[in-house]
Enzyme design. Structure first.
Site, PDB file in Angstrom:
ATOM      1  N   ASN A  60       0.835  -1.215   0.000  1.00 53.27           N
ATOM      2  CA  ASN A  60       0.000   0.000   0.000  1.00 53.27           C
ATOM      3  C   ASN A  60       0.863   1.256   0.000  1.00 53.27           C
ATOM      4  OD1 ASN A  60      -2.760  -0.205  -0.288  1.00 53.27           O
ATOM      5  ND2 ASN A  60      -3.179  -0.492   1.871  1.00 53.27           N
ATOM      6  N   HIS A 100      -2.872   2.927  -2.742  1.00 50.72           N
ATOM      7  CA  HIS A 100      -4.076   2.191  -2.329  1.00 50.72           C
ATOM      8  C   HIS A 100      -4.796   1.546  -3.503  1.00 50.72           C
ATOM      9  CE1 HIS A 100      -3.955   3.342   1.892  1.00 50.72           C
ATOM     10  NE2 HIS A 100      -3.603   4.562   1.505  1.00 50.72           N
ATOM     11  N   ASP A 124      -5.988  -2.186  -3.312  1.00 45.48           N
ATOM     12  CA  ASP A 124      -7.363  -2.636  -3.534  1.00 45.48           C
ATOM     13  C   ASP A 124      -7.419  -3.718  -4.609  1.00 45.48           C
ATOM     14  OD1 ASP A 124      -8.400  -0.993  -1.612  1.00 45.48           O
ATOM     15  OD2 ASP A 124      -9.162   0.531  -2.995  1.00 45.48           O
ATOM     16  N   ASP A 183      -7.018  -5.762   5.022  1.00 44.30           N
ATOM     17  CA  ASP A 183      -6.437  -6.970   4.420  1.00 44.30           C
ATOM     18  C   ASP A 183      -6.773  -8.210   5.252  1.00 44.30           C
ATOM     19  OD1 ASP A 183      -4.861  -6.015   6.521  1.00 44.30           O
ATOM     20  OD2 ASP A 183      -3.073  -7.019   5.782  1.00 44.30           O
TER      21      ASP A 183
END
Length: 202
Positions: free
Chosen positions: A81, A86, A90, A116
């Site tokens: 991340n 992000h 994702d 997560d």
């Protein structure tokens, strides 16, 4: 006479329009209700049921059924991340969700718990089955990912707790699985740990 027929036809037409409008409003309301329900109980990234759905399921009486909880946490996910953003995070979580879906059956369901973290709930199976599933998940997750033209590798740590659906407080099972998962991370990640083994060794 013709005027009365004209008035009558006018009222019938007006009534038909009103009924059609009401039907449209009803259909739209039902659609919106289903959309909001999906948002409340389903994760938008993975398409998996979310924590709200997990809590709702756990609150539903099921009798004295043997239950196993698998608490999954991706290893070093924060590094991905922070390094790739992000969006990449994702995408990776979405791909992980796809791999976990292959293990869903009528007796076991996976939920995205948040970030997560994922939870598997297994009903009516032995500890051997829970350990076998954990092993299959470990193998599946560590296979390479192709995201945005780049290759990613990630592993998962899994904690397993065992109880029954008759237990009043499922939060105990979740906490036990969570503690076992952290023990798996301490032991080197990319493995699973049974809560009973962890407690017996301390």
């Amino acid at each position: 006479m013709e005027a009365n027929i004209f008035i009558q036809n006018g009222w019938m037409l007006t009534l038909a329009i009103i009924i059609q409008v009401l039907l449209i409003i009803l259909v739209a309301a039902l659609f919106e209700r289903n959309r909001l329900k999906k948002l409340a109980y389903w994760d938008s990234v993975t398409g998996l049921p979310n924590r709200n759905e997990l809590n709702r399921m756990l609150r539903t009486p099921k009798g004295n059924i043997k239950t196993a909880i698998l608490f999954l946490d991706l290893d070093r996910f924060k590094v991905i991340n922070d390094t790739w953003g992000h969006g990449a995070g994702d995408s990776l979580v979405k791909e992980v969700g796809k791999r976990l879906k292959q293990f869903v059956t009528s007796e076991q369901q996976v939920y995205r718990y948040g970030g997560d973290e994922f939870i598997f709930v297994i009903k009516g199976k032995s500890v051997d089955h829970a350990e076998q599933l954990a092993g299959l998940i470990l193998q599946s997750i560590q296979n390479e990912y192709q995201i945005g033209g780049f290759e990613f590798n990630i592993t998962v740590s899994i904690g397993i707790s065992l109880g029954s659906a008759h237990d009043a407080n499922y939060s105990d099972l979740l906490q036990q699985a969570d503690k076992a998962m952290y023990q798996a991370k301490k032991l080197g990640e990319n493995r699973y740990c049974l809560y009973s083994d962890f407690t017996e060794s301390n």
